[in-house]
Write a protein that holds these residues in place. Sequence first.
Motif, PDB file in Angstrom:
ATOM      1  N   ALA A  19       0.834  -1.212   0.000  1.00 41.98           N
ATOM      2  CA  ALA A  19       0.000   0.000   0.000  1.00 41.98           C
ATOM      3  C   ALA A  19       0.865   1.256   0.000  1.00 41.98           C
ATOM      4  CB  ALA A  19      -0.936  -0.008   1.205  1.00 41.98           C
ATOM      5  N   VAL A  20       1.921   1.257   0.799  1.00 44.32           N
ATOM      6  CA  VAL A  20       2.823   2.411   0.847  1.00 44.32           C
ATOM      7  C   VAL A  20       3.501   2.596  -0.510  1.00 44.32           C
ATOM      8  CG1 VAL A  20       4.979   3.263   1.863  1.00 44.32           C
ATOM      9  CG2 VAL A  20       3.183   2.350   3.323  1.00 44.32           C
ATOM     10  N   LEU A  25       4.012   5.967  -5.441  1.00 46.67           N
ATOM     11  CA  LEU A  25       4.332   5.887  -6.867  1.00 46.67           C
ATOM     12  C   LEU A  25       4.427   7.255  -7.548  1.00 46.67           C
ATOM     13  CD1 LEU A  25       4.950   4.057  -9.253  1.00 46.67           C
ATOM     14  CD2 LEU A  25       2.499   3.939  -9.674  1.00 46.67           C
ATOM     15  N   PRO A  26       3.475   8.171  -7.358  1.00 50.22           N
ATOM     16  CA  PRO A  26       3.626   9.480  -8.014  1.00 50.22           C
ATOM     17  C   PRO A  26       4.898  10.219  -7.569  1.00 50.22           C
ATOM     18  CG  PRO A  26       1.395   9.222  -7.207  1.00 50.22           C
ATOM     19  CD  PRO A  26       2.189   8.078  -6.665  1.00 50.22           C
ATOM     20  N   LEU A  29       7.941   8.643  -9.244  1.00 50.82           N
ATOM     21  CA  LEU A  29       8.084   9.037 -10.645  1.00 50.82           C
ATOM     22  C   LEU A  29       8.686  10.432 -10.777  1.00 50.82           C
ATOM     23  CD1 LEU A  29       4.742   7.638 -12.090  1.00 50.82           C
ATOM     24  CD2 LEU A  29       7.039   6.687 -12.354  1.00 50.82           C
ATOM     25  N   VAL A  30       8.247  11.348  -9.935  1.00 51.76           N
ATOM     26  CA  VAL A  30       8.811  12.705  -9.948  1.00 51.76           C
ATOM     27  C   VAL A  30      10.271  12.675  -9.499  1.00 51.76           C
ATOM     28  CG1 VAL A  30       8.678  14.984  -8.870  1.00 51.76           C
ATOM     29  CG2 VAL A  30       6.594  13.848  -9.636  1.00 51.76           C
ATOM     30  N   ALA A  31      10.551  11.901  -8.468  1.00 52.76           N
ATOM     31  CA  ALA A  31      11.928  11.814  -7.975  1.00 52.76           C
ATOM     32  C   ALA A  31      12.844  11.204  -9.025  1.00 52.76           C
ATOM     33  CB  ALA A  31      11.966  10.985  -6.692  1.00 52.76           C
ATOM     34  N   ARG A  32      12.361  10.222  -9.756  1.00 50.06           N
ATOM     35  CA  ARG A  32      13.180   9.600 -10.798  1.00 50.06           C
ATOM     36  C   ARG A  32      13.516  10.596 -11.898  1.00 50.06           C
ATOM     37  NH1 ARG A  32      12.162   3.747 -13.080  1.00 50.06           N
ATOM     38  NH2 ARG A  32      13.052   3.359 -11.050  1.00 50.06           N
ATOM     39  N   PRO A  39      13.911   3.801  -2.307  1.00 51.33           N
ATOM     40  CA  PRO A  39      14.121   2.365  -2.073  1.00 51.33           C
ATOM     41  C   PRO A  39      12.842   1.602  -1.729  1.00 51.33           C
ATOM     42  CG  PRO A  39      14.759   3.588  -0.130  1.00 51.33           C
ATOM     43  CD  PRO A  39      14.371   4.602  -1.175  1.00 51.33           C
ATOM     44  N   VAL A  40      11.718   1.983  -2.310  1.00 47.81           N
ATOM     45  CA  VAL A  40      10.446   1.337  -1.994  1.00 47.81           C
ATOM     46  C   VAL A  40      10.439  -0.102  -2.507  1.00 47.81           C
ATOM     47  CG1 VAL A  40       7.949   1.436  -2.326  1.00 47.81           C
ATOM     48  CG2 VAL A  40       9.241   3.534  -1.963  1.00 47.81           C
TER      49      VAL A  40
END
Length: 55
Positions: A19-20, A25-26, A29-32, A39-40
């Motif tokens: 769930a976390v 995820l959003p 994606l921004v961090a990438r 490290p999720v």
Amino acid sequence: MQSQVARFTTAVAYQTSLAVGIMLLPFALVARRMGVTLPVGRLVERAEGAYESTR
């Protein structure tokens, strides 16, 4: 009884980590895009391994 508690606890930890991961995820994606990785994935993999080992 002890193994049932451990199995339940690891199942809850695994589901929580999923769930976390979905909620982050959003942000991931921004961090990438900015060149940073979160490290999720490792967190989910470790929780999955612990869950699988209690089965």
